[in-house]
Design an enzyme around this catalytic site. Structure first.
Site, PDB file in Angstrom:
ATOM      1  N   GLY A  17      26.683  40.727  49.863  1.00  0.00           N
ATOM      2  CA  GLY A  17      27.883  40.910  49.052  1.00  0.00           C
ATOM      3  C   GLY A  17      28.916  41.770  49.769  1.00  0.00           C
ATOM      4  CE1 TYR A  69      25.032  35.745  36.465  1.00  0.00           C
ATOM      5  CE2 TYR A  69      27.033  36.842  35.740  1.00  0.00           C
ATOM      6  CZ  TYR A  69      26.260  35.714  35.822  1.00  0.00           C
ATOM      7  OH  TYR A  69      26.716  34.530  35.260  1.00  0.00           O
ATOM      8  CB  THR A  70      29.917  40.567  40.456  1.00  0.00           C
ATOM      9  OG1 THR A  70      29.779  39.510  41.420  1.00  0.00           O
ATOM     10  CG2 THR A  70      29.159  41.800  40.932  1.00  0.00           C
ATOM     11  CE1 TYR A 133      29.298  43.152  36.604  1.00  0.00           C
ATOM     12  CE2 TYR A 133      31.318  44.192  35.844  1.00  0.00           C
ATOM     13  CZ  TYR A 133      30.334  44.048  36.795  1.00  0.00           C
ATOM     14  OH  TYR A 133      30.389  44.788  37.953  1.00  0.00           O
ATOM     15  CE  LYS A 137      26.829  47.026  37.690  1.00  0.00           C
ATOM     16  NZ  LYS A 137      25.973  46.803  38.883  1.00  0.00           N
ATOM     17  CD1 TRP A 158      39.824  47.243  38.853  1.00  0.00           C
ATOM     18  CD2 TRP A 158      41.908  47.247  39.660  1.00  0.00           C
ATOM     19  NE1 TRP A 158      40.684  47.233  37.779  1.00  0.00           N
ATOM     20  CE2 TRP A 158      41.980  47.241  38.249  1.00  0.00           C
ATOM     21  CE3 TRP A 158      43.101  47.283  40.379  1.00  0.00           C
ATOM     22  CZ2 TRP A 158      43.188  47.244  37.549  1.00  0.00           C
ATOM     23  CZ3 TRP A 158      44.296  47.287  39.694  1.00  0.00           C
ATOM     24  CH2 TRP A 158      44.350  47.261  38.288  1.00  0.00           C
TER      25      TRP A 158
END
Length: 296
Positions: A17, A69-70, A133, A137, A158
């Site tokens: 990633g 998992y984004t 999401y 988290k 960001w």
């Protein structure tokens, strides 16, 4: 910068990633550290037995968990898979690390907040995620702290880099393809260059003491997505016109926090990390992107 301390062994998960690749890029300058870079193809974090077997063959002192998992939009319909990666896998890491005395540095997100604040969020401010999401988290943070309280959790926001897909690379592509684009102007935050976050993490690994807790790290300064896009176009020399739109004009399935500026005072004070301004780091990233596409 080189790590002058004694050898340290570090497992980096999610190594393919953005953040994992940024750590990999810096690793060559840390010759006294031994890095093990893994991703789902080499280490399934949802499989506790695999983690145990890997650590038996490759003893490490630190686990840097960049795996996540984004896909924020997809998570709304993919709740179970999102939770398994962002909560259950983190718990697996924490349980094994606690037993084996391994230090964990886990990456979390600004999405644990609802964005209703009027000041930069501190680590102990009330969490209230608005999306699956964000929920996943936060659940991961809580699971890790429950089983391995001596961990470091870093919330960021960001994130962008020269690696993979991200806002900066999307803007560069659209800026070359279109004359005009529309970008949301009523969501405020702080862009974070993955290279800076990677350096902050290695600074923590290299610090004289490991101080557990939740920390915030982004680049310094604030902007809207619209401001960010305009700056990208300007620095890249693109003529594409960026037009501001409100969030209501660009509906998404997952609700984003309208304000997600994070207060970095704690990580500065405890670990002495560097926090560059976001426009400066954006320029560095754009130069790296340009260099990676330049003829060899």
């Amino acid at each position: 910068m080189s790590n002058k301390n004694t050898n340290k062994s570090i497992l980096v998960t999610g190594a393919n990633g953005q953040l994992g690749n940024a750590v990999r890029k810096l690793a060559s300058g840390w010759e006294h550290c031994v890095f093990y870079f893994t991703d789902i193809d080499t280490l399934d974090l949802c499989n506790k037995g695999q983690i145990h077997d890997f650590l038996k063959s490759n003893p490490v002192e630190y686990i840097l968990n960049c795996a996540s998992y984004t896909a924020v939009e997809k998570a709304e319909e993919d709740r179970e898979i999102c939770m398994s990666i962002n909560r259950d896998a983190v718990q697996n890491i924490g349980e094994i690390a606690s037993v084996q005395g391994i230090k964990v540095i886990h990456i979390s997100t600004d999405y644990v907040f609802d964005g209703n604040a009027s000041h930069p969020y501190c680590e102990n401010d009330r969490t209230n995620p608005l999306s699956v999401y964000g929920e996943s988290k936060l659940a991961g943070e809580n699971a890790l702290l429950a089983v391995c309280p001596d961990s470091v959790i870093i919330r960021t926001a960001w994130l962008y880099s020269e690696f993979g897909n991200n806002f900066v690379k999307t803007m560069l592509r659209l800026g070359n393809e279109r004359e005009t684009i529309s970008v949301v102007s009523d969501q405020t935050g702080s862009p974070t260059y993955a290279g800076d976050l990677a350096m902050a993490i290695l600074t923590i690994v290299n610090h004289t003491s490991f101080v557990p807790g939740i920390y915030h790290y982004t680049n310094e300064g604030t902007c809207s997505w619209y401001d960010f896009a305009v700056k990208i176009m300007t620095l890249a020399g693109l003529k594409c016109l960026v037009q501001p739109v409100r969030t209501t004009e660009y509906p998404t399935r997952a609700i984003r926090p309208a304000y997600s500026v994070l207060n970095k005072a704690k990580i500065r004070q405890v670990y002495g990390v560097s926090v560059p301004d976001w426009p400066t780091s954006l320029e560095v990233c754009l130069q790296n992107i340009q260099h990676s596409f330049a003829p060899q």
